[in-house]
Design a protein around this motif. Structure first.
Motif, PDB file in Angstrom:
ATOM      1  N   ALA A   1       3.796   0.182 -17.894  1.00  0.00           N
ATOM      2  CA  ALA A   1       4.258   0.426 -16.518  1.00  0.00           C
ATOM      3  C   ALA A   1       3.105   0.413 -15.535  1.00  0.00           C
ATOM      4  O   ALA A   1       3.301   0.162 -14.345  1.00  0.00           O
ATOM      5  CB  ALA A   1       4.995   1.763 -16.448  1.00  0.00           C
ATOM      6  N   SER A   2       1.882   0.668 -16.011  1.00  0.00           N
ATOM      7  CA  SER A   2       0.721   0.659 -15.106  1.00  0.00           C
ATOM      8  C   SER A   2       0.424  -0.729 -14.562  1.00  0.00           C
ATOM      9  O   SER A   2      -0.353  -0.871 -13.612  1.00  0.00           O
ATOM     10  CB  SER A   2      -0.518   1.204 -15.821  1.00  0.00           C
ATOM     11  N   LEU A   3       1.023  -1.779 -15.143  1.00  0.00           N
ATOM     12  CA  LEU A   3       0.824  -3.140 -14.643  1.00  0.00           C
ATOM     13  C   LEU A   3       1.703  -3.435 -13.443  1.00  0.00           C
ATOM     14  O   LEU A   3       1.526  -4.465 -12.787  1.00  0.00           O
ATOM     15  CB  LEU A   3       1.132  -4.165 -15.742  1.00  0.00           C
ATOM     16  N   ARG A   4       2.648  -2.549 -13.138  1.00  0.00           N
ATOM     17  CA  ARG A   4       3.583  -2.786 -12.047  1.00  0.00           C
ATOM     18  C   ARG A   4       3.194  -1.961 -10.831  1.00  0.00           C
ATOM     19  O   ARG A   4       2.912  -0.756 -10.939  1.00  0.00           O
ATOM     20  CB  ARG A   4       5.002  -2.442 -12.478  1.00  0.00           C
ATOM     21  N   PRO A   5       3.154  -2.584  -9.644  1.00  0.00           N
ATOM     22  CA  PRO A   5       2.791  -1.834  -8.439  1.00  0.00           C
ATOM     23  C   PRO A   5       3.706  -0.644  -8.173  1.00  0.00           C
ATOM     24  O   PRO A   5       3.286   0.346  -7.574  1.00  0.00           O
ATOM     25  CB  PRO A   5       2.918  -2.881  -7.321  1.00  0.00           C
ATOM     26  N   GLY A   6       4.972  -0.735  -8.630  1.00  0.00           N
ATOM     27  CA  GLY A   6       5.925   0.331  -8.362  1.00  0.00           C
ATOM     28  C   GLY A   6       5.473   1.682  -8.883  1.00  0.00           C
ATOM     29  O   GLY A   6       5.704   2.714  -8.238  1.00  0.00           O
ATOM     30  N   LEU A   7       4.839   1.711 -10.062  1.00  0.00           N
ATOM     31  CA  LEU A   7       4.380   2.989 -10.595  1.00  0.00           C
ATOM     32  C   LEU A   7       3.325   3.602  -9.694  1.00  0.00           C
ATOM     33  O   LEU A   7       3.359   4.797  -9.384  1.00  0.00           O
ATOM     34  CB  LEU A   7       3.818   2.797 -12.011  1.00  0.00           C
ATOM     35  N   TRP A   8       2.373   2.788  -9.268  1.00  0.00           N
ATOM     36  CA  TRP A   8       1.297   3.292  -8.423  1.00  0.00           C
ATOM     37  C   TRP A   8       1.843   3.795  -7.087  1.00  0.00           C
ATOM     38  O   TRP A   8       1.444   4.864  -6.608  1.00  0.00           O
ATOM     39  CB  TRP A   8       0.268   2.179  -8.187  1.00  0.00           C
ATOM     40  N   LEU A   9       2.747   3.037  -6.497  1.00  0.00           N
ATOM     41  CA  LEU A   9       3.250   3.410  -5.174  1.00  0.00           C
ATOM     42  C   LEU A   9       4.139   4.648  -5.229  1.00  0.00           C
ATOM     43  O   LEU A   9       4.052   5.532  -4.371  1.00  0.00           O
ATOM     44  CB  LEU A   9       4.015   2.234  -4.567  1.00  0.00           C
ATOM     45  N   SER A  10       5.002   4.727  -6.249  1.00  0.00           N
ATOM     46  CA  SER A  10       5.923   5.859  -6.305  1.00  0.00           C
ATOM     47  C   SER A  10       5.188   7.162  -6.579  1.00  0.00           C
ATOM     48  O   SER A  10       5.431   8.178  -5.902  1.00  0.00           O
ATOM     49  CB  SER A  10       7.000   5.609  -7.372  1.00  0.00           C
ATOM     50  N   PHE A  11       4.279   7.167  -7.547  1.00  0.00           N
ATOM     51  CA  PHE A  11       3.545   8.397  -7.841  1.00  0.00           C
ATOM     52  C   PHE A  11       2.563   8.737  -6.725  1.00  0.00           C
ATOM     53  O   PHE A  11       2.332   9.916  -6.434  1.00  0.00           O
ATOM     54  CB  PHE A  11       2.824   8.285  -9.185  1.00  0.00           C
ATOM     55  N   ALA A  12       1.993   7.713  -6.099  1.00  0.00           N
ATOM     56  CA  ALA A  12       1.083   7.987  -4.977  1.00  0.00           C
ATOM     57  C   ALA A  12       1.827   8.620  -3.814  1.00  0.00           C
ATOM     58  O   ALA A  12       1.315   9.536  -3.156  1.00  0.00           O
ATOM     59  CB  ALA A  12       0.390   6.699  -4.534  1.00  0.00           C
ATOM     60  N   ALA A  13       3.044   8.150  -3.533  1.00  0.00           N
ATOM     61  CA  ALA A  13       3.829   8.725  -2.442  1.00  0.00           C
ATOM     62  C   ALA A  13       4.142  10.196  -2.714  1.00  0.00           C
ATOM     63  O   ALA A  13       4.037  11.051  -1.819  1.00  0.00           O
ATOM     64  CB  ALA A  13       5.122   7.938  -2.259  1.00  0.00           C
ATOM     65  N   VAL A  14       4.511  10.506  -3.962  1.00  0.00           N
ATOM     66  CA  VAL A  14       4.781  11.899  -4.319  1.00  0.00           C
ATOM     67  C   VAL A  14       3.512  12.728  -4.208  1.00  0.00           C
ATOM     68  O   VAL A  14       3.524  13.865  -3.708  1.00  0.00           O
ATOM     69  CB  VAL A  14       5.371  11.981  -5.737  1.00  0.00           C
ATOM     70  N   ALA A  15       2.379  12.170  -4.659  1.00  0.00           N
ATOM     71  CA  ALA A  15       1.117  12.906  -4.584  1.00  0.00           C
ATOM     72  C   ALA A  15       0.737  13.206  -3.143  1.00  0.00           C
ATOM     73  O   ALA A  15       0.217  14.298  -2.838  1.00  0.00           O
ATOM     74  CB  ALA A  15       0.013  12.097  -5.270  1.00  0.00           C
ATOM     75  N   VAL A  16       0.968  12.255  -2.240  1.00  0.00           N
ATOM     76  CA  VAL A  16       0.660  12.476  -0.824  1.00  0.00           C
ATOM     77  C   VAL A  16       1.487  13.634  -0.278  1.00  0.00           C
ATOM     78  O   VAL A  16       0.980  14.516   0.428  1.00  0.00           O
ATOM     79  CB  VAL A  16       0.907  11.185  -0.009  1.00  0.00           C
ATOM     80  N   LEU A  17       2.779  13.660  -0.610  1.00  0.00           N
ATOM     81  CA  LEU A  17       3.644  14.735  -0.119  1.00  0.00           C
ATOM     82  C   LEU A  17       3.238  16.088  -0.695  1.00  0.00           C
ATOM     83  O   LEU A  17       3.240  17.106   0.001  1.00  0.00           O
ATOM     84  CB  LEU A  17       5.099  14.419  -0.460  1.00  0.00           C
ATOM     85  N   ILE A  18       2.896  16.104  -1.992  1.00  0.00           N
ATOM     86  CA  ILE A  18       2.450  17.371  -2.597  1.00  0.00           C
ATOM     87  C   ILE A  18       1.172  17.850  -1.915  1.00  0.00           C
ATOM     88  O   ILE A  18       1.028  19.031  -1.579  1.00  0.00           O
ATOM     89  CB  ILE A  18       2.215  17.182  -4.112  1.00  0.00           C
ATOM     90  N   PHE A  19       0.236  16.928  -1.716  1.00  0.00           N
ATOM     91  CA  PHE A  19      -1.063  17.292  -1.138  1.00  0.00           C
ATOM     92  C   PHE A  19      -0.917  17.802   0.293  1.00  0.00           C
ATOM     93  O   PHE A  19      -1.625  18.724   0.708  1.00  0.00           O
ATOM     94  CB  PHE A  19      -1.979  16.064  -1.167  1.00  0.00           C
ATOM     95  N   THR A  20      -0.003  17.224   1.040  1.00  0.00           N
ATOM     96  CA  THR A  20       0.107  17.584   2.455  1.00  0.00           C
ATOM     97  C   THR A  20       1.073  18.738   2.712  1.00  0.00           C
ATOM     98  O   THR A  20       0.962  19.420   3.722  1.00  0.00           O
ATOM     99  CB  THR A  20       0.556  16.362   3.284  1.00  0.00           C
ATOM    100  N   PHE A  21       2.036  18.977   1.816  1.00  0.00           N
ATOM    101  CA  PHE A  21       3.025  20.021   2.053  1.00  0.00           C
ATOM    102  C   PHE A  21       2.705  21.333   1.340  1.00  0.00           C
ATOM    103  O   PHE A  21       3.165  22.385   1.763  1.00  0.00           O
ATOM    104  CB  PHE A  21       4.412  19.546   1.591  1.00  0.00           C
ATOM    105  N   SER A  22       1.939  21.259   0.236  1.00  0.00           N
ATOM    106  CA  SER A  22       1.704  22.478  -0.543  1.00  0.00           C
ATOM    107  C   SER A  22       0.388  23.128  -0.151  1.00  0.00           C
ATOM    108  O   SER A  22      -0.507  22.491   0.426  1.00  0.00           O
ATOM    109  CB  SER A  22       1.702  22.149  -2.041  1.00  0.00           C
TER     110      SER A  22
END
Length: 734
Positions: free
Chosen positions: A317-338
């Motif tokens: 799954a690491s070969l697909r951009p979708g994994l990077w984008l989806s987990f990165a989006a969640v990480a951004v929200l966690i970092f900015t909201f928590s």
């Protein structure tokens, strides 16, 4: 957890996989380190070892070399949702068998002009099979990596076939057929994409709109849909409990978590449980468990657990951009909201996330070579709540109630109308700005930009936070390598069976041919335009189309739509689209850009389009390049009587290496040292012909073949060597 995830992700960056012996040593070393003080390193090594094992399994499941390019009769069952586009259908076959040898587990097939194909059917097919391959270009989509991540071991074109067994247990395909018959205010294909993940009904204009507004994720079922639907169920139960409507005998929190997960997995089943949906369900399950029992452990541990769970199940799954984008989006929200000292107001909590996600994903989109929507934050600000709270619930409820025709069909009609309102709004936004593709910059510029984004995501009041803006602006004003005066950078793109070369001097850009367009595959749009944007090209001074054949001029209109073109020249103007407003190629015409001389030639007695090819000679310093289009031996003989018949170091192989071109007299007169061949792998024309290759070898010419080496670039006038995309090793490339 971080060490394990790092090891699993490291597979993505390996130039080659370790041998069985080295892999065994890695596993033993990982186990020994796991029981020592360096257990974190042990987890990294074990994660990498597991990922390498799975990568090798996927590579071993590819089509054997002995079957590559052969036409065989095979039998297998259709899986997934076949994609019908016009008169063609694309589908996947599993469990295929042939008496000629073992076949990969999954094969991706295209059938042009064939009958309808439905999921669950068993077919006997005559198929020309090919090993997984893809075009390799700077910042281009890596189709071969995508196929490996999907564990597709071969591709092929169906020549003939017959149905052996009707579909069984293909409820998804039956439901899709039922859904497509509904009148949904003209938006039935959009609803099929939203409800079932079937995007085959969306047109190129539809995809362009979604890309321009940064809303592709809303119409392709992903983690966001799963999370939104689960959140809707959870929020509804929480609201009922707050106002005393929920039964007191049932504890609301366990029921909210359980029903949210059940609803999400049900939606996932409807969408076919593709890899992104599996990833979303795993992550959602862990988040709900964390909410129910383990909130004291912190949200980052849950994030890492979800990431590891996904990668352990499917390391590829690491070969697909979708994994990077989806987990990165969640990480951004966690970092900015928590972990903030004060809570945001409801208005800030609604307005800020889209801007923060757009900012946080910017470096990732840049390095992945994906376009960046400038209107995306505003479009998503409207589209996300509209889809999640209005369109999606009515669409899913309507689909669920289809057995009650009057109710289900009316709900889908309403959902289609609501979706149409959103689409009209997206059309207004999509026309404001085109998606932006930043030019490729040195890695240190990217790192500084990523650091700037991180600083801007920090809480207000952090001392260094204002430094983030100038670092982010480096992406726009980054210093770029200047081409020296008197030199020209030449890039032969990998466009398959066609031709497209980009020539850049210090201040000017010329495109020689624009790649092929075959059916719905426009390589001008898919390859040429992204490559030009990655080079930082803002406009073309000249687009020279050697002649009117579709493999040379097919992508011209897409290029003209994307860039301002100062002048279009053509060797066969009557055969070119009128929209191009092309001017004829005139023998003897020439110009000079930044110390580089350009000269045109065309055979006056040409009788067909190939012979009319406009030939371009480029002189930079003491080096010459000759671009010949599709001229044949007769046109070559005529060219030898012109002023272009001089020693030329670089030669574009006439007519892709056809047996009717590259005559020995022509080659000896020009005395090239290197030949550029642009062609498709295992093409139907047999290019390059063995006799032509024998001439090249007899003269000791260095051959640069796009089908074998991908895109090729060199600096004319620097007397240097060429480089190719194959020089950038990746374990999934042959």
């Amino acid at each position: 957890m971080f060490a394990l995830a790092s090891g699993l992700i490291a597979l993505r960056f390996l130039p080659a996989l370790p041998s069985a012996g080295w892999l065994l040593l890695m596993l033993l070393a990982g186990l020994l380190l796991l029981v020592s003080r360096a257990w974190q390193v042990g987890l990294f090594v074990l994660g990498l070892s597991w990922a390498c094992v799975q990568g090798q399994r996927a590579l071993d499941d590819r089509l054997a070399d002995s079957l590559d390019g052969r036409t065989l009769w095979i039998e297998g069952r259709v899986v997934g949702l076949p994609q019908h586009t016009g008169a063609s259908v694309r589908f996947e076959l599993q469990g295929a068998m042939s008496r000629h040898g073992t076949l990969p587990t999954t094969i991706r097939l295209s059938w042009y002009g064939g009958p309808p194909v439905n999921s669950g059917e068993r077919w006997r097919l005559a198929v020309k099979l090919k090993k997984p391959r893809g075009l390799i270009n700077p910042q281009g989509f890596d189709y071969q990596a995508w196929l490996l991540a999907q564990r597709i071991g071969a591709t092929g074109v169906v020549k003939d076939g017959r149905l052996l067994m009707a579909a069984s247990h293909a409820w998804r395909d039956g439901l899709r057929q039922r859904l497509l018959q509904i009148d949904a205010n003209g938006r039935t294909p959009w609803l099929a994409a939203l409800v079932m993940g079937d995007s085959s009904g969306l047109s190129r204009d539809d995809w362009a709109l979604l890309q321009a507004t940064g809303t592709v994720h809303l119409l392709v079922i992903s983690g966001q849909h799963i999370g939104l639907f689960a959140g809707l169920i959870y929020g509804l139960i929480a609201l009922m409990a707050r106002y005393g409507v929920w039964p007191r005998v049932l504890p609301w929190l366990p029921w909210a978590c359980g029903l949210a997960f059940a609803g999400a997995t049900g939606y996932g089943a409807l969408a076919g449980f593709e890899v992104p949906v599996q990833r979303a369900c795993v992550m959602l399950g862990l988040v709900l468990i964390w909410r129910l029992r383990f909130r004291h452990l912190g949200v980052w541990l849950t994030f890492l657990l979800a990431l590891n769970a996904v990668l352990l199940v499917e390391p590829l799954a690491s070969l697909r951009p979708g994994l990077w984008l989806s987990f990165a989006a969640v990480a951004v929200l966690i970092f900015t909201f928590s972990a903030r000292l004060g809570a945001w107001s409801w208005r800030a909590a609604w307005l800020r996330p889209q801007g923060l996600i757009a900012l946080g994903l910017f470096p990732l989109l840049w390095i992945l070579g994906l376009p960046i929507s400038l209107t995306g934050p505003l479009a998503n600000l409207m589209a996300v709540p509209w889809i999640s709270l209005v369109v999606l619930p009515t669409a899913l409820l309507g689909t669920l109630l289809l057995p009650v025709p009057a109710l289900g069909e009316n709900l889908l009609w309403l959902s289609g109308g609501l979706l149409d309102v959103l689409i009209q709004g997206l059309h207004l936004l999509g026309g404001v700005f085109n998606p932006w593709s930043p030019a490729v910059a040195p890695i240190y510029i990217w790192l500084l930009t990523a650091l700037g984004v991180l600083l801007l995501l920090l809480p207000a009041g952090v001392a260094l936070r204002p430094l983030g803006w100038p670092l982010v602006l480096l992406a726009v004003f980054a210093p770029r390598e200047q081409i020296p005066h008197g030199q020209v950078e030449v890039l032969q793109l990998d466009v398959g069976q066609g031709l497209a070369l980009v020539l850049r001097t210090r201040n000017h850009t010329l495109l020689y041919d624009a790649g092929p367009k075959v059916r719905n595959f426009d390589q001008g749009e898919r390859v040429v335009v992204p490559a030009l944007r990655s080079l930082g090209v803002g406009a073309l001074d000249v687009m020279l189309l050697s002649h009117a054949d579709a493999d040379h001029a097919g992508g011209a209109l897409a290029v003209q739509r994307a860039f301002s073109v100062g002048r279009v020249l053509g060797g066969d103007v009557p055969g070119l689209p009128e929209q191009l407003q092309a001017q004829p190629c005139v023998s003897g015409e020439g110009w000079e850009w930044d110390g580089v001389k350009f000269s045109l030639w065309q055979w006056a007695d040409a009788t067909d389009s190939n012979q009319k090819s406009c030939v371009l000679q480029v002189l930079a310093g003491t080096e010459r390049l000759l671009l010949t289009g599709d001229i044949d031996a007769r046109a070559e003989h005529a060219l030898l009587k012109s002023s272009l018949a001089v020693p030329t170091r670089w030669l574009q192989s006439p007519h892709h290496g056809s047996k009717t071109s590259s005559s020995m007299a022509f080659l000896k007169a020009l005395a090239p040292q290197a030949v550029l061949i642009s062609r498709g792998h295992a093409n139907n024309f047999g290019h390059p012909h063995p006799h032509v290759m024998a001439r090249y070898q007899a003269l000791g010419l260095q051959v640069w073949d796009s089908a074998e080496q991908g895109a090729v670039w060199f600096r004319l006038g620097a007397n240097g060597k060429a480089e190719s995309m194959r020089d950038q090793r990746r374990f999934w490339r042959d």
